[in-house]
Design a protein around this motif. Structure first.
Motif, PDB file in Angstrom:
ATOM      1  N   ALA A  68      43.077  31.650 -24.169  1.00 50.98           N
ATOM      2  CA  ALA A  68      42.443  31.033 -25.330  1.00 50.98           C
ATOM      3  C   ALA A  68      41.351  30.071 -24.882  1.00 50.98           C
ATOM      4  O   ALA A  68      41.609  29.149 -24.089  1.00 50.98           O
ATOM      5  CB  ALA A  68      43.493  30.301 -26.170  1.00 50.98           C
ATOM      6  N   ARG A  69      40.126  30.245 -25.425  1.00 48.73           N
ATOM      7  CA  ARG A  69      38.976  29.426 -25.039  1.00 48.73           C
ATOM      8  C   ARG A  69      38.686  28.372 -26.113  1.00 48.73           C
ATOM      9  O   ARG A  69      38.597  28.673 -27.296  1.00 48.73           O
ATOM     10  CB  ARG A  69      37.774  30.345 -24.881  1.00 48.73           C
ATOM     11  N   LYS A  70      38.549  27.121 -25.669  1.00 48.03           N
ATOM     12  CA  LYS A  70      38.228  26.030 -26.582  1.00 48.03           C
ATOM     13  C   LYS A  70      36.837  26.235 -27.179  1.00 48.03           C
ATOM     14  O   LYS A  70      35.899  26.625 -26.491  1.00 48.03           O
ATOM     15  CB  LYS A  70      38.287  24.693 -25.836  1.00 48.03           C
ATOM     16  N   LEU A  71      36.690  25.933 -28.477  1.00 49.37           N
ATOM     17  CA  LEU A  71      35.427  26.112 -29.178  1.00 49.37           C
ATOM     18  C   LEU A  71      34.872  24.812 -29.748  1.00 49.37           C
ATOM     19  O   LEU A  71      33.661  24.670 -29.931  1.00 49.37           O
ATOM     20  CB  LEU A  71      35.598  27.122 -30.317  1.00 49.37           C
ATOM     21  N   ARG A  72      35.737  23.872 -30.068  1.00 50.62           N
ATOM     22  CA  ARG A  72      35.319  22.651 -30.783  1.00 50.62           C
ATOM     23  C   ARG A  72      35.469  21.407 -29.916  1.00 50.62           C
ATOM     24  O   ARG A  72      36.387  21.310 -29.089  1.00 50.62           O
ATOM     25  CB  ARG A  72      36.138  22.487 -32.067  1.00 50.62           C
ATOM     26  N   ASP A  73      34.584  20.445 -30.126  1.00 48.18           N
ATOM     27  CA  ASP A  73      34.612  19.208 -29.347  1.00 48.18           C
ATOM     28  C   ASP A  73      35.848  18.368 -29.646  1.00 48.18           C
ATOM     29  O   ASP A  73      36.299  17.593 -28.796  1.00 48.18           O
ATOM     30  CB  ASP A  73      33.351  18.380 -29.627  1.00 48.18           C
TER      31      ASP A  73
ATOM     32  N   PRO B 113      42.726  21.792 -22.781  1.00 42.35           N
ATOM     33  CA  PRO B 113      41.892  22.279 -21.680  1.00 42.35           C
ATOM     34  C   PRO B 113      40.891  23.328 -22.168  1.00 42.35           C
ATOM     35  O   PRO B 113      41.064  23.909 -23.243  1.00 42.35           O
ATOM     36  CB  PRO B 113      42.912  22.891 -20.715  1.00 42.35           C
ATOM     37  N   LYS B 114      39.859  23.559 -21.369  1.00 46.12           N
ATOM     38  CA  LYS B 114      38.832  24.540 -21.739  1.00 46.12           C
ATOM     39  C   LYS B 114      39.463  25.909 -21.973  1.00 46.12           C
ATOM     40  O   LYS B 114      39.157  26.598 -22.947  1.00 46.12           O
ATOM     41  CB  LYS B 114      37.785  24.615 -20.635  1.00 46.12           C
ATOM     42  N   TYR B 115      40.346  26.327 -21.078  1.00 44.97           N
ATOM     43  CA  TYR B 115      41.090  27.578 -21.238  1.00 44.97           C
ATOM     44  C   TYR B 115      42.580  27.264 -21.258  1.00 44.97           C
ATOM     45  O   TYR B 115      43.080  26.499 -20.427  1.00 44.97           O
ATOM     46  CB  TYR B 115      40.783  28.557 -20.099  1.00 44.97           C
ATOM     47  N   LEU B 116      43.261  27.836 -22.205  1.00 43.90           N
ATOM     48  CA  LEU B 116      44.709  27.659 -22.338  1.00 43.90           C
ATOM     49  C   LEU B 116      45.351  29.041 -22.308  1.00 43.90           C
ATOM     50  O   LEU B 116      44.969  29.923 -23.086  1.00 43.90           O
ATOM     51  CB  LEU B 116      45.037  26.951 -23.650  1.00 43.90           C
ATOM     52  N   ASN B 117      46.298  29.228 -21.410  1.00 44.94           N
ATOM     53  CA  ASN B 117      46.944  30.532 -21.281  1.00 44.94           C
ATOM     54  C   ASN B 117      48.388  30.481 -21.762  1.00 44.94           C
ATOM     55  O   ASN B 117      48.994  29.404 -21.835  1.00 44.94           O
ATOM     56  CB  ASN B 117      46.926  31.008 -19.824  1.00 44.94           C
ATOM     57  N   THR B 118      48.911  31.643 -22.049  1.00 49.34           N
ATOM     58  CA  THR B 118      50.337  31.771 -22.364  1.00 49.34           C
ATOM     59  C   THR B 118      51.169  31.152 -21.232  1.00 49.34           C
ATOM     60  O   THR B 118      50.848  31.354 -20.055  1.00 49.34           O
ATOM     61  CB  THR B 118      50.709  33.256 -22.526  1.00 49.34           C
ATOM     62  N   PRO B 119      52.219  30.394 -21.551  1.00 50.40           N
ATOM     63  CA  PRO B 119      53.081  29.846 -20.484  1.00 50.40           C
ATOM     64  C   PRO B 119      53.920  30.954 -19.858  1.00 50.40           C
ATOM     65  O   PRO B 119      53.938  32.093 -20.355  1.00 50.40           O
ATOM     66  CB  PRO B 119      53.957  28.848 -21.237  1.00 50.40           C
TER      67      PRO B 119
END
Length: 639
Positions: free
Chosen positions: A220-225, A230-236
């Protein structure tokens, strides 16, 4: 609890899904002769393929680690599934509706955990894709467009959008019948103050699939300020998602990796997309972790480690990228493939390069440029002042142990000579000797990782055992002497009985277990008899091997049956003449052994033997000698 799956349905699933199509989802298979296929075993590390698949028999066997079985056994082993989960997965693939003997059709909440988690991810992926078209996802569509990805590209890679609310996905999946426990276990939801909430909110979503193409997680990539994550969030880490064991894009790239014997390792999801859209369809990426040993295993099975195989890393040219390259070089020797590094001008990643200079520039980037070892050594040496003796000595001290890790002596020497040039040491032999000493010291401490059972030797595929020391089939059973002519002939006869029963039936079924001198072979003979004999293999060829396997008393015999059922024959022409030779030789050796046993018994007793016993024994020897002569003179006609 779920009911027991109907036996006829299990058989239907086993017959409906070809073993080679299933296995080829995990590794590259090549022709092994005799109708068999071969590849690098997924269950242990090896450099030459000892893993064989017999499509006609629906069996696999590894001659290195002795794993073997049918399609179900393969999937159970490689994906750590239960028997029921495996049947259910393959049934879904084949479009077969299963019946359950205790309670009828299996309701969804009774399905195996892995299957339920996979189904939850599939449903989530569909939900995210649908959300990408909504007004809220405009920011996500803009992000993609700015990087050169249109709607078709997003659809091809399954890119979606997670709504910014707290529990949109959670409520959607609950409506699909998934429990809160399943949603938490899957990593799609997490505990909130008032119950489960969505883990991913307001982000662009990339589905991450395993080698078999099943979605096991998301990036998952961050889009909003205002997103503080984190910038990228992955499945745990979950029961189905292990970040060290997944490669983004492997489901799309695996066929081209196998076909081209080339893999391109990039750093991010958009880089994979850019490469594929530019025509570099062998690109894959790690998922929020360094490229490591488990990733190497995945690629090696696809590349088959042939001489032309290449792995190209496209790390950024910044400090982090250089560090990643050095880390990759540490694992370089686990590849038989040649490894290279490609760094774009101005340190651009493939996504940026495609935007600025187009598809041709991306294709040019991944054409092998610099060998990874050369890049790594240059990075090490570049940190020192080579104008001074102290600087050259310090550079050599750091770089020499790296070169010493190269296992192939000729390559190690060649790289050591290059290191001398990089450092500026005129005495090349001094550097070569220094590296050699370090390598010997590492081996002396057990650092070569080359230890293995059987004195470092393994049985080779295809039954070519003449160069192999005796090995034990069972932990406690006697060893098979694979150099023994008797054992080789018995082995060939059992292979015929399992693979080509029509060539040895009905004569084979008259052979007793005692005619097989190796206890493991005698055990296989008993299993064949219990399954109805070779004659049953002629009458019911589809069910015959399954019946033999069903009759095996334990795993060691089962593994031997699968090994014999896929191993190629020694002979060039496998016909009635060849089969007859094996039948005659096994019987003849059994007769000769009996003659020797009787004569030995008489010799031990000497004058103490009773006259009637002596006469009976002498008569038996005479009859056996006549039979042996007939076998030698008339072959199978005397059986």
């Amino acid at each position: 609890m779920a009911g027991r799956i109907n036996d006829d349905d299990v058989k239907a699933v086993r017959d409906a899904v070809p073993i080679d199509s299933v296995v080829s989802e995990y590794l590259q298979l090549k022709n092994a002769g005799g109708g068999n296929l071969k590849g690098l075993c997924p269950f242990h590390d090896e450099k030459s393929p000892s893993f064989q698949v017999s499509p006609s028999k629906g069996l696999f066997h590894c001659f290195g680690c002795q794993e073997g079985g049918d399609t179900l056994a393969f999937v159970m082993k490689i994906d750590h599934l239960t028997f029921s989960e495996t049947v259910e997965r393959l049934a879904a693939k084949a479009g077969i509706t299963l019946r359950y003997e205790e309670g009828g059709y299996n309701p969804s909440h009774q399905r195996g955990e892995r299957i339920r988690l996979i189904e939850a991810h599939q449903a989530a992926a569909k939900f995210y894709v649908e959300q990408l078209d909504g007004p809220e996802a405009e920011i996500g569509r803009k992000f993609l467009a700015e990087r050169g990805f249109d709607q078709a590209a997003a659809a091809h890679f399954g890119v979606g959008y997670s709504p910014a609310g707290w529990d949109h996905l959670t409520r959607y999946l609950r409506g699909k019948g998934f429990s809160d426990k399943e949603l938490i276990t899957s990593g799609l939801s997490q505990d909130g103050r008032r119950g489960p909430i969505d883990r991913f909110r307001g982000r662009l979503m990339w589905p991450i699939s395993d080698t078999a193409g099943e979605i096991v997680g998301f990036g998952a990539r961050k889009l909003r300020d205002d997103d503080n994550g984190p910038k990228y969030l992955n499945t745990p880490e979950t029961p189905v998602y292990k970040k060290s064991q997944v490669l983004y894009g492997i489901d799309l790239a695996k066929k081209d990796i196998a076909k081209a014997s080339r893999a391109v390792v990039v750093e991010g999801y958009t880089d994979v997309m850019a490469c594929h859209l530019a025509g570099v369809t062998t690109a894959i990426a790690t998922c929020g972790t360094a490229f490591g040993n488990d990733h190497i295993k995945i690629l090696r099975r696809l590349l088959m480690d042939n001489g032309s195989a290449r792995v190209i890393f496209t790390f950024d040219g910044d400090a982090a990228g250089q560090k990643a390259a050095l880390r990759a070089f540490e694992d370089d020797q686990k590849f038989a493939a040649e490894t290279y590094i490609a760094i774009a001008p101005d340190n651009m990643d493939p996504c940026d390069l495609r935007l600025v200079k187009g598809d041709d520039a991306v294709r040019d980037l991944v054409e092998p440029r610099t060998p990874l070892f050369e890049f790594a050594l240059r990075q090490i040496v570049g940190r020192y002042d080579l104008e001074t003796p102290a600087g050259r000595a310090a550079a050599l001290d750091e770089a020499a142990p790296v070169v010493a890790k190269i296992k192939t002596s000729s390559v190690q020497r060649e790289v050591a000579v290059q290191l001398a040039g990089l450092v500026g040491i005129l005495d090349q032999e001094y550097v070569v000797h220094r590296v050699h000493q370090l390598a010997q010291w590492a081996r002396g401490r057990g650092g070569d990782g080359g230890r293995q059972g059987n004195g470092g030797k393994q049985a080779r595929p295809g039954g070519r055992h003449q160069d192999v020391a005796p090995v034990s089939i069972t932990p406690s059973g006697p060893a098979l002497n694979l150099r023994s002519p008797a054992h080789r002939t018995e082995r060939e006869l059992l292979k015929l009985a399992l693979q080509k029963p029509a060539l040895v039936s009905p004569a084979f079924d008259a052979y007793g277990s005692d005619e097989f001198t190796a206890p493991p072979y005698a055990a296989v003979r008993e299993c064949i008899a219990e399954a109805g004999g070779a004659e049953q293999g002629v009458a019911e060829p589809r069910d015959y091997l399954a019946a033999v396997l069903e009759a095996t008393p334990h795993d060691s015999v089962r593994k031997l049956v699968t090994e014999l059922a896929v191993e190629v024959f020694h002979g060039k022409s496998i016909d009635e003449t060849y089969a007859g030779m094996q039948l005659v030789q096994v019987r003849l050796r059994a007769v000769d052994r009996r003659i020797a046993d009787v004569n030995s018994s008489l010799a031990r007793l000497g004058s103490q033997v009773a006259p009637d016993h002596l006469a009976a024994a002498q008569n038996e020897v005479w009859v056996l000698q006549q039979y042996a002569q007939a076998l030698r003179s008339h072959g199978t006609d005397a059986l």
